[in-house]
Design a protein around this motif. Structure first.
Motif, PDB file in Angstrom:
ATOM      1  N   THR A   2       0.855  -1.176   0.000  1.00  0.00           N
ATOM      2  CA  THR A   2       0.000   0.000   0.000  1.00  0.00           C
ATOM      3  C   THR A   2       0.896   1.232   0.000  1.00  0.00           C
ATOM      4  N   ASP A   3       0.484   2.264  -0.714  1.00  0.00           N
ATOM      5  CA  ASP A   3       1.301   3.464  -0.806  1.00  0.00           C
ATOM      6  C   ASP A   3       1.239   4.266   0.484  1.00  0.00           C
ATOM      7  N   LEU A   4       2.414   4.546   1.025  1.00  0.00           N
ATOM      8  CA  LEU A   4       2.549   5.386   2.199  1.00  0.00           C
ATOM      9  C   LEU A   4       2.884   6.791   1.728  1.00  0.00           C
ATOM     10  N   ARG A   5       2.119   7.762   2.174  1.00  0.00           N
ATOM     11  CA  ARG A   5       2.417   9.156   1.878  1.00  0.00           C
ATOM     12  C   ARG A   5       3.144   9.718   3.080  1.00  0.00           C
ATOM     13  N   VAL A   6       4.367  10.200   2.859  1.00  0.00           N
ATOM     14  CA  VAL A   6       5.187  10.752   3.938  1.00  0.00           C
ATOM     15  C   VAL A   6       5.236  12.260   3.783  1.00  0.00           C
ATOM     16  N   VAL A   7       4.935  12.958   4.857  1.00  0.00           N
ATOM     17  CA  VAL A   7       4.950  14.417   4.869  1.00  0.00           C
ATOM     18  C   VAL A   7       5.927  14.876   5.938  1.00  0.00           C
ATOM     19  N   ARG A   8       6.818  15.780   5.534  1.00  0.00           N
ATOM     20  CA  ARG A   8       7.804  16.347   6.459  1.00  0.00           C
ATOM     21  C   ARG A   8       7.213  17.595   7.084  1.00  0.00           C
ATOM     22  N   GLY A   9       7.418  17.747   8.372  1.00  0.00           N
ATOM     23  CA  GLY A   9       6.905  18.914   9.083  1.00  0.00           C
ATOM     24  C   GLY A   9       7.874  19.373  10.150  1.00  0.00           C
ATOM     25  N   GLY A  10       7.422  20.262  10.979  1.00  0.00           N
ATOM     26  CA  GLY A  10       8.252  20.801  12.045  1.00  0.00           C
ATOM     27  C   GLY A  10       7.401  21.121  13.254  1.00  0.00           C
ATOM     28  N   ARG A  11       7.784  22.173  13.951  1.00  0.00           N
ATOM     29  CA  ARG A  11       7.101  22.557  15.191  1.00  0.00           C
ATOM     30  C   ARG A  11       5.606  22.791  14.978  1.00  0.00           C
ATOM     31  N   VAL A  12       5.250  23.468  13.889  1.00  0.00           N
ATOM     32  CA  VAL A  12       3.848  23.779  13.625  1.00  0.00           C
ATOM     33  C   VAL A  12       3.044  22.499  13.462  1.00  0.00           C
ATOM     34  N   VAL A  60       5.486  12.361   9.121  1.00  0.00           N
ATOM     35  CA  VAL A  60       4.299  11.555   9.410  1.00  0.00           C
ATOM     36  C   VAL A  60       3.968  10.755   8.157  1.00  0.00           C
ATOM     37  N   GLY A  61       3.435   9.570   8.370  1.00  0.00           N
ATOM     38  CA  GLY A  61       3.059   8.720   7.257  1.00  0.00           C
ATOM     39  C   GLY A  61       1.592   8.360   7.332  1.00  0.00           C
ATOM     40  N   ASP A  62       0.921   8.482   6.203  1.00  0.00           N
ATOM     41  CA  ASP A  62      -0.483   8.080   6.187  1.00  0.00           C
ATOM     42  C   ASP A  62      -0.781   7.276   4.928  1.00  0.00           C
ATOM     43  N   VAL A  63      -1.830   6.501   5.040  1.00  0.00           N
ATOM     44  CA  VAL A  63      -2.363   5.734   3.916  1.00  0.00           C
ATOM     45  C   VAL A  63      -3.822   6.143   3.788  1.00  0.00           C
ATOM     46  N   ASP A  64      -4.152   6.738   2.662  1.00  0.00           N
ATOM     47  CA  ASP A  64      -5.526   7.191   2.408  1.00  0.00           C
ATOM     48  C   ASP A  64      -6.068   8.052   3.549  1.00  0.00           C
ATOM     49  N   GLY A  65      -5.216   8.933   4.085  1.00  0.00           N
ATOM     50  CA  GLY A  65      -5.638   9.852   5.132  1.00  0.00           C
ATOM     51  C   GLY A  65      -5.569   9.307   6.541  1.00  0.00           C
ATOM     52  N   GLU A  66      -5.271   8.023   6.692  1.00  0.00           N
ATOM     53  CA  GLU A  66      -5.168   7.433   8.026  1.00  0.00           C
ATOM     54  C   GLU A  66      -3.712   7.467   8.489  1.00  0.00           C
ATOM     55  N   LEU A  67      -3.473   8.097   9.632  1.00  0.00           N
ATOM     56  CA  LEU A  67      -2.118   8.188  10.185  1.00  0.00           C
ATOM     57  C   LEU A  67      -1.668   6.799  10.623  1.00  0.00           C
TER      58      LEU A  67
END
Length: 181
Positions: A2-12, A60-67
């Motif tokens: 299943t495709d994992l969508r990884v998003v990089r973030g910070g303090r916010v 953070v990683g999510d699949v179809d919007g699920e963390l």
């Protein structure tokens, strides 16, 4: 896979995602949440402290919007207390922190239903990609065989044992050379 969508973030992202991140924490650490060191409030205090440091990063990683999981860490500051509580003798030069030398991978967790799919490795790699530090460190519970084995297979090596807080367990410190391509 299943495709994992990884998003990089910070303090916010840490602040905006508080409840979602704590939900993952509660699930992953359900069996020890009653212990003071692992309480939800102590965990969040630690995360807020990490977020104030230079080099803080969160993926953070999510699949179809699920963390499904996340990883975070920060650069160890000069004279970091990270090595306080070191149980094993180590050359003092290996413990010297200048605020640029070492990235601490503070947390990496994946919810149980999503494990064994390569997601922890994907979060790990995304968090460490392009880091300017020479090395990375993390603390692992030596009794957590699957996590320890995964880290060792990813190139980490044992550095020593650390009891970072009076009410914490003794963890195994692992190190990873970030200068290798």
């Amino acid at each position: 896979m299943t495709d994992l969508r990884v998003v990089r973030g910070g303090r916010v992202c840490l602040g905006r995602g508080r409840e979602r991140l704590l939900g993952v924490y509660r699930e992953v650490y359900a069996d020890v949440l009653r212990e003071p060191f692992f309480s939800e409030s102590r965990y969040w205090q630690r995360l807020e402290g990490y977020a104030e440091r230079n080099g803080f990063a969160l993926v953070v990683g999510d699949v179809d919007g699920e963390l499904v999981g996340y990883a975070l860490g920060c650069t160890l500051p000069a004279q970091a207390r990270w090595w306080n509580g070191l149980v094993d003798p180590v050359d003092a030069g290996l413990l010297a922190e200048d605020g640029r030398r070492t990235f601490a991978l503070n947390e990496i967790m994946v919810r149980a239903a999503w494990r064994r799919r390569g997601f922890a490795r994907a979060l790990h790699d995304a968090l460490l990609a392009g880091r300017p530090e020479q090395r990375a460190t993390l603390l692992v519970d030596p009794a957590n065989g699957p996590a320890r084995a995964a880290y060792l297979s990813w190139g980490w090596y044992a550095f020593g044992r650390v009891k970072p807080f009076p009410d914490s367990a003794t963890f195994e410190a692992l190190m990873l050379d970030l200068t290798r391509g």
